[in-house]
Design a protein around this motif. Sequence first.
Motif, PDB file in Angstrom:
ATOM      1  N   TYR A 123       0.424  -1.082  -0.146  1.00 26.60           N
ATOM      2  CA  TYR A 123       0.058  -0.126   0.261  1.00 26.60           C
ATOM      3  C   TYR A 123       0.795   1.105  -0.156  1.00 26.60           C
TER       4      TYR A 123
ATOM      5  N   TRP B 289     -12.708  -9.649   7.283  1.00 22.81           N
ATOM      6  CA  TRP B 289     -11.561  -9.681   6.002  1.00 22.81           C
ATOM      7  C   TRP B 289     -11.716  -9.789   4.610  1.00 22.81           C
TER       8      TRP B 289
ATOM      9  N   GLU C 257      -6.855  -2.418   8.478  1.00 27.28           N
ATOM     10  CA  GLU C 257      -5.628  -3.613   8.411  1.00 27.28           C
ATOM     11  C   GLU C 257      -5.353  -4.178   7.572  1.00 27.28           C
ATOM     12  N   PHE C 258      -4.000  -4.619   7.471  1.00 24.25           N
ATOM     13  CA  PHE C 258      -3.881  -5.599   5.924  1.00 24.25           C
ATOM     14  C   PHE C 258      -3.623  -7.146   6.264  1.00 24.25           C
TER      15      PHE C 258
ATOM     16  N   CYS D  40      -2.236  -0.359   9.130  1.00 18.97           N
ATOM     17  CA  CYS D  40      -2.196   0.889   8.691  1.00 18.97           C
ATOM     18  C   CYS D  40      -2.576   1.842  10.275  1.00 18.97           C
TER      19      CYS D  40
ATOM     20  N   HIS E  36      -6.864  -6.515   3.722  1.00 16.77           N
ATOM     21  CA  HIS E  36      -7.652  -5.805   4.364  1.00 16.77           C
ATOM     22  C   HIS E  36      -9.723  -6.317   5.337  1.00 16.77           C
TER      23      HIS E  36
END
Length: 219
Positions: free
Chosen positions: A13, A117, A158-159, A178, A196
């Motif tokens: 990202y 997710w 979140e990734f 992130c 993500h």
Amino acid sequence: LVEFCNMNLKYYYWYFHSVLSPKLCDDIIQHCSSNLEAAKIGGEQNEDDKPDRWWVEGKTIEQKRKSQVAFFDDRWIYKEIQPYVQLANNLAGWDFDWDWTEQAQFTKYGLNEHYGWHCDSYSEPYQEVPEGMVGKIRKLSVTVSLTDPEDYEGGNLEFDFRNNHDYDFTKTENKEVCKGAKVRGSIIVFPSFVWHRVTPVTSGTRYSMVMWNLGKKWR
């Protein structure tokens, strides 16, 4: 939806710190808040439709995603965001071919609301859609942070840099919060096949906007 991706990237990202003004963030929130509706997933259109298996397997829709959304395609917001999409595409070294942006999606996350997710890419190109989208897939996703971080808790972007469909989501070594997504006016650009989620909001309200940028299918 894409169930796995084995493309190795140097950057998963790209982040632009607070590039939109507080006034512009307020304008977007005010412009979109009057048209909110319950969020849907996997192309679901009504109660009789079956959402994509991967998104909701073993879960109800609200367990997977709970929030309110509104869609809009005002040219002024495209002009603000699209230059950052191309800049990130160049700086991160992705160099994906893209030439179309879908409607922007404004999202309101209230208490305990979230998005589990998922990835944004579909396994097949669009077919029955506006002419500019036919034969194209999502390649670059964008998240825009609209809320002051002091106005809410939780709601973390979140990734998960998984690379196969047998992945164990309980593992932590490939996950990353992130932190930049907490900064108001920030823009995060990432390949649409990157997994993500947005964790539950524990207090306050989180406002954000997402955009999907399309190109011809991978070759």
